[in-house]
Write an enzyme that holds these catalytic residues in place. Sequence first.
Site, PDB file in Angstrom:
ATOM      1  N   SER A 163      22.472  63.135  18.729  1.00 18.95           N
ATOM      2  CA  SER A 163      21.019  63.225  18.570  1.00 18.95           C
ATOM      3  C   SER A 163      20.405  64.455  19.233  1.00 18.95           C
ATOM      4  O   SER A 163      19.302  64.851  18.886  1.00 18.95           O
ATOM      5  CB  SER A 163      20.342  61.963  19.125  1.00 18.95           C
ATOM      6  OG  SER A 163      20.477  61.888  20.529  1.00 18.95           O
ATOM      7  N   LYS A 202      16.742  62.409  25.561  1.00 23.08           N
ATOM      8  CA  LYS A 202      15.887  63.013  24.533  1.00 23.08           C
ATOM      9  C   LYS A 202      15.026  64.092  25.191  1.00 23.08           C
ATOM     10  O   LYS A 202      14.976  64.218  26.418  1.00 23.08           O
ATOM     11  CB  LYS A 202      14.962  61.977  23.887  1.00 23.08           C
ATOM     12  CG  LYS A 202      15.647  60.745  23.309  1.00 23.08           C
ATOM     13  CD  LYS A 202      16.498  61.033  22.095  1.00 23.08           C
ATOM     14  CE  LYS A 202      17.165  59.762  21.581  1.00 23.08           C
ATOM     15  NZ  LYS A 202      18.168  60.053  20.531  1.00 23.08           N
TER      16      LYS A 202
END
Length: 245
Positions: free
Chosen positions: A55, A128
């Site tokens: 990701s 993230k």
Amino acid sequence: MAEVDARSAEDNPQSLGRSALLMLRDLVVIFLIAILISFLVKTFLMRPFYIPSESMAETLQVNDRIAVSLLQPELIDIERGDIVVFEDPGGWLQHAPAEERSGAAGYMHDFLVFIGLAPDESHGYLVKRVIGLPGDVVACCNDFGQVTVNGTPINEPYLHLEDASLPASGTEFEVTVPEDSLWVLGDNRYHSADSRAHTAGPHSGFVPIDNVVGRAILTTWPMDRWRWLDNHADVFANVPEHAAP
């Protein structure tokens, strides 16, 4: 005569045994001090983590090891662009059973985790990039396919898109980040289950700041990927503190 006495002392088994014991004692003390320092660093300054998914590619690759500063958010404020590690706010991860290690290998792994030399794989952690801070209005996409923060479009050099013509998000959104929360996105925007994918969850896709473990500052492994991690402050330099009325 003095030289003969000195040589005799060196050849004395008791003297040699005492020297060996003193050396062993010093090595044990050094080892214990090193463990204590490592434990204190892991507890108060820095912890290792590993990257389990794609990701955050290309910034972070699968199985990269990273060093995470524990100074954020307790002592240093989180900024837009920071790469943060946080505990699952609820429903973000499909928990798989932790790999079981038995015998000496298991004890050694647990010991290395305890002193901070190996990542803890028993908890649900995610990594993230912070795009929105409390009070920010984050939206996508404008006419040029860009994310906007408080009405200001941002150019994101860290984005990994399969086609440069694609917008910065395949999902349109416009959110206002609540107090004590963050809006986070993955750099591999089309392969990241980030805030956009959890708007129906317990926190509507926002990450409580209390869930943040720290800021990723360094890729430590593999050796050929050793580098400091940039928060790209210039990307957000023109973003106003609050959205225009």
